[in-house]
Design a protein around this motif. Structure first.
Motif, PDB file in Angstrom:
ATOM      1  N   LYS A  54       0.826  -1.211   0.000  1.00 17.78           N
ATOM      2  CA  LYS A  54       0.000   0.000   0.000  1.00 17.78           C
ATOM      3  C   LYS A  54       0.856   1.256   0.000  1.00 17.78           C
ATOM      4  CE  LYS A  54      -4.018  -1.789   2.431  1.00 17.78           C
ATOM      5  NZ  LYS A  54      -4.840  -1.669   3.647  1.00 17.78           N
ATOM      6  N   GLU A  55       1.976   1.170   0.684  1.00 14.69           N
ATOM      7  CA  GLU A  55       2.847   2.326   0.825  1.00 14.69           C
ATOM      8  C   GLU A  55       3.615   2.654  -0.451  1.00 14.69           C
ATOM      9  OE1 GLU A  55       6.353   3.676   3.907  1.00 14.69           O
ATOM     10  OE2 GLU A  55       5.073   1.979   4.411  1.00 14.69           O
ATOM     11  N   TYR A  56       4.118   1.631  -1.153  1.00 13.72           N
ATOM     12  CA  TYR A  56       4.991   1.848  -2.301  1.00 13.72           C
ATOM     13  C   TYR A  56       4.469   1.295  -3.617  1.00 13.72           C
ATOM     14  CZ  TYR A  56       8.368   2.677   1.420  1.00 13.72           C
ATOM     15  OH  TYR A  56       9.009   3.163   2.530  1.00 13.72           O
ATOM     16  N   GLY A  57       3.400   0.557  -3.620  1.00 14.11           N
ATOM     17  CA  GLY A  57       2.984  -0.144  -4.830  1.00 14.11           C
ATOM     18  C   GLY A  57       3.919  -1.313  -5.069  1.00 14.11           C
ATOM     19  N   ARG A  58       4.493  -1.386  -6.238  1.00 10.43           N
ATOM     20  CA  ARG A  58       5.485  -2.425  -6.548  1.00 10.43           C
ATOM     21  C   ARG A  58       6.804  -1.751  -6.859  1.00 10.43           C
ATOM     22  NH1 ARG A  58       3.223  -7.309  -7.067  1.00 10.43           N
ATOM     23  NH2 ARG A  58       1.000  -7.336  -7.496  1.00 10.43           N
ATOM     24  N   LYS A  59       7.871  -2.297  -6.313  1.00  7.63           N
ATOM     25  CA  LYS A  59       9.208  -1.793  -6.585  1.00  7.63           C
ATOM     26  C   LYS A  59       9.932  -2.744  -7.522  1.00  7.63           C
ATOM     27  CE  LYS A  59      10.294   0.693  -2.363  1.00  7.63           C
ATOM     28  NZ  LYS A  59      11.265   0.802  -1.271  1.00  7.63           N
ATOM     29  N   VAL A  60      10.742  -2.194  -8.389  1.00  8.83           N
ATOM     30  CA  VAL A  60      11.618  -3.013  -9.222  1.00  8.83           C
ATOM     31  C   VAL A  60      12.838  -3.326  -8.367  1.00  8.83           C
ATOM     32  CG1 VAL A  60      12.956  -3.140 -11.347  1.00  8.83           C
ATOM     33  CG2 VAL A  60      10.758  -1.933 -11.317  1.00  8.83           C
ATOM     34  N   LEU A  61      13.143  -4.602  -8.208  1.00  8.68           N
ATOM     35  CA  LEU A  61      14.196  -5.040  -7.293  1.00  8.68           C
ATOM     36  C   LEU A  61      15.566  -5.202  -7.967  1.00  8.68           C
ATOM     37  CD1 LEU A  61      12.078  -7.683  -5.364  1.00  8.68           C
ATOM     38  CD2 LEU A  61      12.534  -5.299  -4.714  1.00  8.68           C
ATOM     39  N   ILE A  62      15.579  -5.209  -9.293  1.00  7.63           N
ATOM     40  CA  ILE A  62      16.834  -5.385 -10.026  1.00  7.63           C
ATOM     41  C   ILE A  62      17.223  -4.036 -10.618  1.00  7.63           C
ATOM     42  CG2 ILE A  62      17.968  -6.495 -11.991  1.00  7.63           C
ATOM     43  CD1 ILE A  62      16.147  -8.892 -11.532  1.00  7.63           C
TER      44      ILE A  62
END
Length: 64
Positions: A54-62
């Motif tokens: 909820k706070e960030y949505g989805r983050k790209v981890l690479i």
């Protein structure tokens, strides 16, 4: 679902632009929401993007 050229193209794009948006994937690649959602699940499984927050949505981890 098998990882194929479409999956690899989407993965490369997500890593390049450091952003994931399901609607953009559907529009830009001309695929249905169900297929895009399955690819999203594979990207999460493969550690390319994070689970939804909820706070960030989805983050790209690479990173590049």
């Amino acid at each position: 679902m098998e990882r194929n050229k479409l999956y690899e193209a989407i993965k490369d794009r997500v890593i390049e632009i450091q952003k994931f948006n399901l609607a953009d994937i559907v529009r830009d690649y001309g695929i249905g929401i169900n297929k895009a959602s399955m690819i999203k699940d594979m990207l999460v499984e493969d550690g390319v993007i994070s689970e939804y927050s909820k706070e960030y949505g989805r983050k790209v981890l690479i990173k590049l």
